[in-house]
Design a protein around this motif. Structure first.
Motif, short mmCIF file in Angstrom:
data_model
loop_
_atom_site.label_atom_id
_atom_site.label_comp_id
_atom_site.label_asym_id
_atom_site.label_seq_id
_atom_site.Cartn_x
_atom_site.Cartn_y
_atom_site.Cartn_z
N GLU A 78 0.83 -1.21 0.00
CA GLU A 78 0.00 0.00 0.00
C GLU A 78 0.86 1.26 0.00
OE1 GLU A 78 -2.57 -0.31 3.34
OE2 GLU A 78 -4.20 -1.21 2.18
N SER A 79 1.90 1.27 0.82
CA SER A 79 2.76 2.46 0.90
C SER A 79 3.40 2.76 -0.45
CB SER A 79 3.83 2.26 1.97
OG SER A 79 3.25 2.04 3.24
N ILE A 80 3.94 1.72 -1.09
CA ILE A 80 4.58 1.93 -2.39
C ILE A 80 3.56 2.36 -3.43
CG2 ILE A 80 5.85 0.77 -4.24
CD1 ILE A 80 7.14 -0.98 -2.15
N ARG A 81 2.39 1.75 -3.39
CA ARG A 81 1.37 2.09 -4.38
C ARG A 81 0.94 3.54 -4.23
NH1 ARG A 81 -4.29 1.40 -4.07
NH2 ARG A 81 -4.02 0.14 -2.19
N TRP A 82 0.78 4.02 -3.01
CA TRP A 82 0.35 5.40 -2.82
C TRP A 82 1.45 6.38 -3.22
CZ3 TRP A 82 -1.86 3.79 2.58
CH2 TRP A 82 -3.11 3.18 2.37
N LEU A 83 2.70 6.03 -2.98
CA LEU A 83 3.79 6.88 -3.44
C LEU A 83 3.80 6.95 -4.97
CD1 LEU A 83 6.58 5.62 -1.02
CD2 LEU A 83 5.74 7.96 -1.13
N LEU A 84 3.59 5.82 -5.61
CA LEU A 84 3.57 5.81 -7.08
C LEU A 84 2.35 6.54 -7.62
CD1 LEU A 84 4.70 2.13 -7.69
CD2 LEU A 84 6.01 4.18 -8.19
N ASP A 85 1.22 6.44 -6.96
CA ASP A 85 0.02 7.16 -7.40
C ASP A 85 0.23 8.67 -7.32
OD1 ASP A 85 -1.30 4.82 -7.95
OD2 ASP A 85 -2.38 4.75 -6.05
#
Length: 1293
Positions: free
Chosen positions: A573-580
């Motif tokens: 989730e953390s990586i996905r939100w950074l990428l978003d």
């Protein structure tokens, strides 16, 4: 801790008291009251010291875990390590009918509750809990308040709350009424006592209020002897009220200079003895807090006016006890879990009241939890946003203060509040006007866990809390930028609709200030694509702020760090939100430039490790680092923004309704070209091609394929990229069309439609025209599979089929396609009668007739014609000769070690061609006589398996390489004695230079070292961190003239030491080698032009193969080599050519033969004359797990003679080469020649004629079994004559 006398005395006292209790009370019959009272005094004193350090008020951990250095934690550990002590307190002393013992027992239990799990203590003892309810309902103080305090801990467990549901329903209204009575009593006008000005004692302020005191367990009053330890921490009500009122008048905040004076007011005492009215109220509120979350108790909340109670404690003109205010705030937070109460709270002016709480203070930290629950419900937040702007500004001030000045829990609650509040435009505008983004960003940038140097000093709890903080901040930043993107996209749509009446605005929800923005993934994708086309020259403040704060570098560092966190559930989730977040910001060109820059990663990876930003994004998109579909899709979205940017990125006019694959701009901006070049330098094509064929994770594979194909469409606008893709099997072999047939998961039809859309655009751009699905045959031999695919991919899009219902016109799909194919076949220049089955994916072309000057395919006819046409019997004669010679291999000798269990690992022929050199897994080099087949010498070279052996051309030197022992490689002298000349500790692979063997090139992972043969001195090193391809099996090599070096897929100039070109990476393993002719580079299955660096073609049969060229450079041997990796061994077994070596014509890479050995192959080598081939073969018995290894010597061009072979080898080899039976004896007479010679080889004619037909239409990849049949005894003389003629022809050539 040992250096503080007070702490040492406290621990010693507790240990002594516990020993006394165990000896006198537990094992004896003495009264425990005095010992328990002494223990309570010590614990309360240390608790007071602990809370003076201002710990996080929401931290419910054991004090020893929250602060390992605190004395309170050690005191509790000493007390709690005696299991009998707690059990005796809770279930023995508590059940006795002795009021003094019950009171001191409850006091002791309440003191040790922070270090206990209340659920475990009272799990099976309902009688003790019932007694607590009885005392809490009505008994003398202090037993009543202590019982309430213990119940507050017990009822935090839902199981206990459910078990004692009825008791809670009775006690909750009683306590609310009790609070109301205390408030009403205090609201009465106070009577001024005479001489009240003399109430101060010893320079401290004593309580001068009407607080009641109650008898203690000794019969003393609370104002007596035992009150003196708490005297220093008490303050006068009037003085405290005035001080807090002054703070409120200053706006609720204290200056730094006044904090030291006001600290007692804003932290205050955590006393529970003596039991004052403040302590009573605090304990009652602590019990009501867990009860406030239950829906069934909500009517009691409204009936007993719980909101008025909370408002009273929030009014610090009336309540001066900050800890009591904090208890009220926690109770308020539990009530705000109910939407009904939250709405009533807003309507009653609750926001104005709790904004008056002074800060910094304990209660102000508690407000953060209230804010989070307020924003949790959309209806509640809508009512917040319709409040006056002045109130919203004050609310923003509170939130931003919490982000910067509060405890960790306060910061996180404020961040979680913003994650919901920032989706409301009214709050977002005020947040931006107060520089909120910078303060929110600082919460992430100042996180200590991002500094790898301090990570080792963190406890597990601190690491988890810090990771959770990063997770929440990234989510909030994602919501912030997505909200701005929706607002800006809405403005652009409105502007476009006003400026162009023909353009209808895309239907999207209207954005209202007090309504949350609905950001569905589909709508957000449309918004980002619109911004991408329109933001090429515009200024966008949120993205500009992101660049100014160096957000790209911070986010990429954080992504790399988070990906390395083990066993953390919030990693994806953390990586996905950074990428978003990067996905939104990357529509802004300056941010795109930052994404292409090199980022210095944390020191935990390497002291000087850096990586391009694009490489990090590609790593997240690839499945090798983190196989999470959501992460991969988010990374691909960012990549799409980079490679699919507008062709003229500096244009000012917005682009709308244009396909990404059909841009009308033919000249691309330098900015976009640099993006594409950087993407290519980081091997992005390989990642995207890999994702096109992804099958897992099952639920996200279709979306990943569609996004990867969309990115390839953007890349295909580059002429260089388009040329490379046009040579790949993805387009040449119909692989992409096969992927368009059906989705990975049948439920993902929508994603499959998107994939087909982008795939069609990609085919059109790469092939230069729409895919021509027009195959035909005079006999219409099309398969059912082709018909189904034709129906789904062509007729559904381009063709409208009208099915006539009239019985006289029964037109079926089969008839339509048959008629269509016949018309196509009629257009051929030289149509033939018999055609192979047609495919709807390949264009139909009838084979052209052979030219008169062409060499006969038939061996006998070609030999006879050789006397007339000296040029090999006609054109293409030399090709036929090589095919005949190198499609036959006769095993003549087998070499096995005399010791059982010895496995060979590499082989080479000696320079004199008298010896066969074999390296084994023991590190030994063995020399076998080629003629006698006996072992002659054995040399121990390394202590690990040999991986490579290469003698020099003069036979005086020898190079060896090993797996892991030092030195990894070595140079040996073979003149008079076999001894080591030079050791290469770093290089796992070495070889001589090609033209003049005066240099040695070694490979150390991704680095190439060049050494002087005579001295062993390192001459040069070829390595560039930014250009490295990181091939797993990199092997640096010279070209034929020794002026170029190929290492890790990078071409280097030897003289200057500079990198010339980096070849695109399409596989992770094989680094490649030069073609001996010097004009091509072979990297796995890709053939690159060394002059133009263009991809000439691909040879899928060379994929993951060991490649060896013959000494005359005309033949290429390839075999899938078995390595130690179990996964690779499994893939080799699944490979249809895993037990075969294949022979290719090195001029056109057509397959000449496939020889199946039915064994795994470890190494291949050929002698100088190209007449012998040595192959190391191995076979593992699955039952015994024993491996049988041998080296077999083959004679090239010779025919197997079954009479000469031993019986056991005959059986084994008959199944090796795939030779067909000679059943077809047809001869069409085109070859001509003597009838007598034709009768000798009539069994070969049919097969060779079929081969000629196949080659004329481009199907040259056939095996030797399809090309030539075995020769019988009568054919041996003809074969021998031809081989000699072939050698003569090759020498002439």
């Amino acid at each position: 801790m040992s250096g503080v006398p007070g702490q040492v005395d406290a621990l010693a006292s507790v240990s002594s008291l516990m020993e006394r209790w165990n000896k006198e009370c537990f094992q004896g019959s003495a009264s425990p009251i005095e010992i328990l009272r002494s223990l309570c005094e010590i614990v309360e004193q240390q608790t007071e010291v602990y809370f003076k350090t201002d710990p996080d008020p929401f931290d419910d951990r054991h004090p020893g875990r929250a602060d390992p250095n605190c004395t309170l934690g050690h005191v509790l550990k000493i007390m709690l390590k005696h299991d009998d002590f707690i059990q005796t307190l809770a279930h023995t002393y508590l059940t006795r009918d002795q009021s003094d013992l019950n009171a001191v027992t409850c006091r002791a239990l309440l003191n040790v509750m922070p270090g206990l799990e209340a659920f475990a203590v009272f799990k099976e003892h309902e009688s003790s809990v019932n007694k607590l309810f009885k005392w809490a309902g009505g008994t003398e103080e202090p037993l009543r308040s202590y019982s309430i305090g213990i119940l507050a801990y017990v009822m935090e467990s839902q199981e206990h709350a459910s078990t004692f549901k009825e008791s809670n329903h009775k006690l909750v209204p009683v306590l609310m009424k009790r609070l109301q009575s205390i408030i009403q009593e205090r609201a009465k006008p106070a009577v001024q006592r005479p001489f009240s000005q003399f109430a101060k004692q010893d320079g401290n302020v004593a309580f001068a209020s009407t607080s009641n005191t109650y008898p203690t367990d000794k019969g003393e009053t609370s104002a007596g002897k035992e009150r003196s330890p708490m005297k220093s921490s008490t303050v006068a009500t009037e003085t405290a009220g005035d001080s807090i009122a002054d703070a409120i008048n200053r706006g609720g905040e204290l200056s730094n200079s006044s904090w030291q004076e006001m600290e007692p007011l804003y932290i205050q005492s955590y006393q529970i003895f003596p039991v004052t009215e403040e302590v009573q109220q605090r304990l009652m509120l602590s019990y009501l807090t867990p009860m406030g979350e239950y829906q069934e108790l909500l009517p009691e909340v409204f009936t007993n006016k719980a909101m008025d109670i909370v408002f009273h404690y929030l009014n610090y003109q009336k309540n001066c006890d900050i800890r009591l205010g904090f208890a009220a705030v926690r109770y308020l937070a539990s009530l705000l879990c109910h939407k009904k109460f939250g709405i009533e709270f807003i309507n009653s002016g609750g926001l104005e009241k709790f904004l008056t709480v002074p800060r910094p203070s304990l209660a102000s930290t508690g407000l953060s939890l209230c804010l989070y629950y307020l924003a949790f419900f959309e209806d509640t937040m809508e009512r917040v946003c319709i409040q006056p702007d002045s109130l919203l500004m004050e609310l923003n001030k509170l939130v931003l203060w919490l982000l910067e000045s509060s405890h960790q829990s306060g910061r996180m609650h404020a961040v979680m509040f913003l994650s919901n509040a920032l989706t409301f435009k009214a709050f977002l505008d005020i947040f931006d006007s107060m520089d909120g983004l910078r303060k929110l960003y600082n919460v992430l940038s100042t996180s200590e866990i991002l500094n790898a140097d301090t990570d080792a000093n963190f406890t597990d709890d601190q690491i988890y809390v810090s990771r959770q903080a990063i997770r929440h901040v990234t989510c909030t930043l994602k919501k912030y930028y997505e909200s701005h993107a929706s607002i800006l996209a809405d403005k652009i749509r409105q502007s476009l609709s006003h400026s162009n009446s023909r353009v209808s605005p895309v239907s999207s929800p209207e954005i209202l200030p007090h309504k949350t923005m609905k950001m569905a993934p589909e709508l957000l994708t449309e918004d980002i694509q619109l911004l991408l086309q329109c933001m090429s020259k515009k200024y966008w403040k949120p993205a500009a702020m992101f660049k100014k704060m160096n957000g790209v570098e911070l986010f990429l560092k954080t992504i790399t760090l988070v990906a390395d966190w083990p066993a953390y559930n919030g990693k994806a989730e953390s990586i996905r939100w950074l990428l978003d977040t990067l996905n939104v910001c990357s529509v802004y060109p300056p941010v795109q430039l930052d994404l292409c820059k090199v980022v210095n990663l944390p020191d935990r990876y390497n002291d000087s490790f850096s990586s391009p930003g694009l490489s990090i994004l590609l790593g997240m998109a690839d499945t090798d680092i983190l196989c999470e579909a959501e992460v991969q899709t988010s990374a691909l979205n960012v990549i799409i923004n980079l490679v699919c940017a507008p062709s003229d990125i500096s244009c000012s006019a917005p682009r709308r309704n244009k396909s990404l694959g059909s841009s009308s701009v033919s000249v691309h901006s330098p900015f976009l070209q640099s993006l594409w070049d950087e993407f290519r330098q980081n091997n992005g094509i390989m990642v995207l091609l890999k994702l096109l064929t992804i099958q897992t994770p099952l639920t996200g594979a279709d979306a990943i394929r569609a996004l990867a194909c969309q990115a390839l469409v953007g890349l295909s606008r580059s002429d260089t990229m388009c040329q490379i893709m046009s040579k790949l099997p993805l387009f040449n072999d119909g692989q992409l069309l096969a992927l368009m047939k059906e989705p990975v998961l049948q439920d993902k039809r929508y994603e499959q439609i998107k994939f087909c859309k982008y795939a069609s655009q990609l085919i059109e751009r790469v092939c230069g025209r729409p895919q021509n699905i027009t195959d035909s045959s005079s006999k219409s031999a099309h398969s059912k599979q082709d018909m189904r695919s034709f129906t789904s991919n062509v007729l559904s899009k381009k063709t409208t089929i009208t099915t006539m219902t009239d019985a006289t016109d029964n037109m079926t799909l089969d008839k339509i396609v048959t008629s269509y194919f016949r018309k196509q076949h009629a257009l051929c220049k030289n149509p033939v009668v018999t055609c192979p089955p047609f495919s709807v994916y390949e264009p139909h072309v009838c084979p052209e007739p052979a030219r008169k000057s062409a060499a006969p395919v038939n061996l006998t006819a070609r030999v006879l014609k050789h006397s007339v046409h000296l040029n090999y019997g006609g054109s293409e004669g030399s090709t036929f000769n090589r095919k005949f010679k190198y499609s036959r291999y006769k095993p003549i000798k087998t070499y096995k070690d005399s010791e059982s269990g010895v496995t060979y690992s590499c082989c080479a022929f000696s320079a004199c061609e008298q010896w066969l050199m074999l390296g084994n897994y023991s590190g030994d080099l063995k020399l076998y006589s080629i003629q006698a087949g006996e072992e002659a010498e054995t040399y121990n070279c390394h202590n690990s398996p040999l991986t490579q052996v290469e003698p020099s051309r003069d036979g005086m030197l020898l190079l060896t390489s090993s797996s892991w022992s030092r030195p990894l490689s070595a140079l040996w002298s073979m003149d008079n004695f076999f001894d080591q000349k030079v050791g290469f500790d770093e290089d796992q692979y070495v070889e001589f230079s090609k033209c003049v063997q005066d240099r040695i090139i070694g490979t150390a992972e991704t680095k190439a070292h060049v050494y002087d043969v005579a001295t062993g001195v390192k001459i040069s090193t070829f390595y560039d961190e930014n250009k490295s391809n990181n091939y797993v099996r990199n092997q640096a090599t010279f070209n034929c003239t020794d002026d170029l070096v190929l290492s890790d897929g990078v071409l280097w100039d030897v003289d200057s030491g500079k990198a010339i070109h980096k070849f695109d990476k399409f596989n992770p393993q094989v680094s490649g080698l030069f073609h001996p002719l010097g004009l091509e580079v072979v990297i796995n299955s890709e053939i690159w032009d060394l002059r133009t660096f263009k991809l000439l073609h691909t040879v899928p049969a060379l994929n993951q193969c060991l490649v060896r060229f013959s000494n005359d450079s005309s033949i290429l041997y390839a075999s899938v080599i078995a390595h130690d990796d179990e996964e690779e061994e499994g893939s080799i077994k699944r490979n249809p050519y895993g037990s075969s070596f294949r022979t290719f014509d090195s001029r056109n890479y057509s397959c000449l033969a496939t020889t199946d050995l039915q064994r795994s192959i470890t190494d291949i080598c050929t002698d100088k004359s190209d007449m012998y081939l040595a192959v190391i073969e191995s076979h593992k018995d699955n039952d015994t797990l024993q491996e049988d290894c041998q080296c077999r010597l083959y004679e090239v061009g010779a025919v197997k003679n079954t009479d000469e072979m031993p019986p056991e080898e005959d059986d084994e080899d008959e199944g090796g080469e795939e030779d067909d039976d000679d059943e077809d004896d047809d001869d069409d007479g085109e070859d001509g020649g003597s009838d007598e010679i034709l009768e000798l080889v009539d069994d070969m004619d049919a097969e060779e004629e079929e081969l000629a037909d196949a080659e004329s239409i481009g199907t040259s990849d056939t095996t030797s079994d399809e090309a030539d049949s075995d020769l019988d005894d009568d054919d041996a003389d003809v074969a021998e004559f031809f081989i000699n003629a072939s050698d003569l022809s090759d020498s002439e050539e």
